[in-house]
Design a protein around this motif. Sequence first.
Motif, PDB file in Angstrom:
ATOM      1  N   THR A   1       0.835  -1.207   0.000  1.00 47.08           N
ATOM      2  CA  THR A   1       0.000   0.000   0.000  1.00 47.08           C
ATOM      3  C   THR A   1       0.865   1.251   0.000  1.00 47.08           C
ATOM      4  O   THR A   1       0.600   2.215  -0.742  1.00 47.08           O
ATOM      5  CB  THR A   1      -0.925   0.007   1.230  1.00 47.08           C
TER       6      THR A   1
ATOM      7  N   GLU B   1       1.174   4.264  -2.900  1.00 42.92           N
ATOM      8  CA  GLU B   1       0.975   5.669  -2.547  1.00 42.92           C
ATOM      9  C   GLU B   1       2.186   6.514  -2.928  1.00 42.92           C
ATOM     10  O   GLU B   1       2.054   7.628  -3.446  1.00 42.92           O
ATOM     11  CB  GLU B   1       0.679   5.797  -1.056  1.00 42.92           C
TER      12      GLU B   1
ATOM     13  N   SER C   1       2.319   6.916  -6.685  1.00 43.97           N
ATOM     14  CA  SER C   1       1.287   7.852  -7.135  1.00 43.97           C
ATOM     15  C   SER C   1       1.715   9.285  -6.879  1.00 43.97           C
ATOM     16  O   SER C   1       1.509  10.182  -7.703  1.00 43.97           O
ATOM     17  CB  SER C   1      -0.034   7.560  -6.405  1.00 43.97           C
TER      18      SER C   1
ATOM     19  N   GLN D   1      10.177  10.116  -0.280  1.00 45.52           N
ATOM     20  CA  GLN D   1       9.210   9.485   0.625  1.00 45.52           C
ATOM     21  C   GLN D   1       9.836   8.343   1.430  1.00 45.52           C
ATOM     22  O   GLN D   1       9.151   7.411   1.846  1.00 45.52           O
ATOM     23  CB  GLN D   1       8.009   8.953  -0.158  1.00 45.52           C
TER      24      GLN D   1
ATOM     25  N   GLU E   1       8.140   7.625   4.836  1.00 47.70           N
ATOM     26  CA  GLU E   1       6.864   6.928   4.757  1.00 47.70           C
ATOM     27  C   GLU E   1       7.066   5.436   4.515  1.00 47.70           C
ATOM     28  O   GLU E   1       6.394   4.589   5.118  1.00 47.70           O
ATOM     29  CB  GLU E   1       6.000   7.517   3.641  1.00 47.70           C
TER      30      GLU E   1
END
Length: 396
Positions: A260, A264, A267, A303, A306
């Motif tokens: 997931t 993300e 994207s 990222q 994250e």
Amino acid sequence: MATPSSSRSGADRCPGLLTPFVSADGAMVRLRVPGGRVAASTLAEICSLAGAFGDPDVTVTSRGSVQLRGLPDPLPRELITAIGDLGLVPSGEHDKARNIVADPDAALDDLVAELDAALLADPGLAELPGRFLLAVAGSSGPVLGEPWDVAIIDEGGVLRCDGGASKGGSARVLVDGRSVVVDRAAAAQAALEVARRFLAARPDARTWNVRDLPPEARVDLLQGGTACVVEAGAPPAPGPVGEDLVALLPLGLLTPTMVTALVEVLSASRGSSQSSSHLDERGQSTLRLTPWRSVVVPGGAAQAAELETAGFVTRPDSPWTILTACAGAPACTRTSTPTRDLAREAAPLLDPTGPPVHVIGCERACGHPARPHATSPTPASAADIVAAQRSPLRKA
């Protein structure tokens, strides 16, 4: 790499395409991902199928491929069809032969695709053993440190070879310490010609690799070859590489939470300055799974936090850079040792700058890394794993 599907379903296109390994805890299916190149959407679909039919955690292997575990036996037709429609098993006959490892460099994507397509186009090459390994690398590429049988090197300028260094539109094909320079466009066929000679010289079904042939048979595998010494670089460490990110998977496991987070991040990175080399022919982001159980995430450097929160390792000083384990119990019925659980307990106690250590539940030592490492056989506790890293008597 994924191959476009035909109008037939995956099951009809590849009858008998999946031969699962069955244990008391369910069936396991290995999906070969040549060179580790896979569209992000395809990887997400694989993980969705894993959760729908079995263990939701997908295993990334030491060949940059994936395994689905805990599946029903027999495999549901819906699962076989769905996997076939993803294009990951374009030929049931060639499935075991599609073992291609590659450096995670976008400049090598075309060579990986050409090698896989040429292999699939030759019915005779379906006879290659499941352990026969083809490699595609750049100059001093880290994948050259893996136990390959035949390798293609693009722009091999730092190789010490009698025939000189390959330049420009050339590539070097290597086997058993010998190499030839060929046009880059001919490299895939040159490598597969070696594979054909291997099959012709193979005396029996237990001869898995080039190194298993007698010396006199190996000499004739590469016509016109000259002596060559390979210099392999270090595998990419977790962390940013320009705009991209090398994200390590602890124990080689890709969890639903991690998938997931990947979706993300990709994207969010679309529309940024990431180059078109990160996109496949359908304009989708290309992930590169590595033989070192990591994934190169295009545009993922921004990222990193994250992805680390989701479970990836994004720093080179993590103990997970030196700790691996076989599947262990209960996933494997050959052992009662919960290798992965013990590895998780031991991870905070290990020295990230010390020797790598591999935890095993039986003498098969499945999943062991190609690099030198200590082994911790059937540990009873995390302390046994720590002791194995510190003991020179346990080194493999």
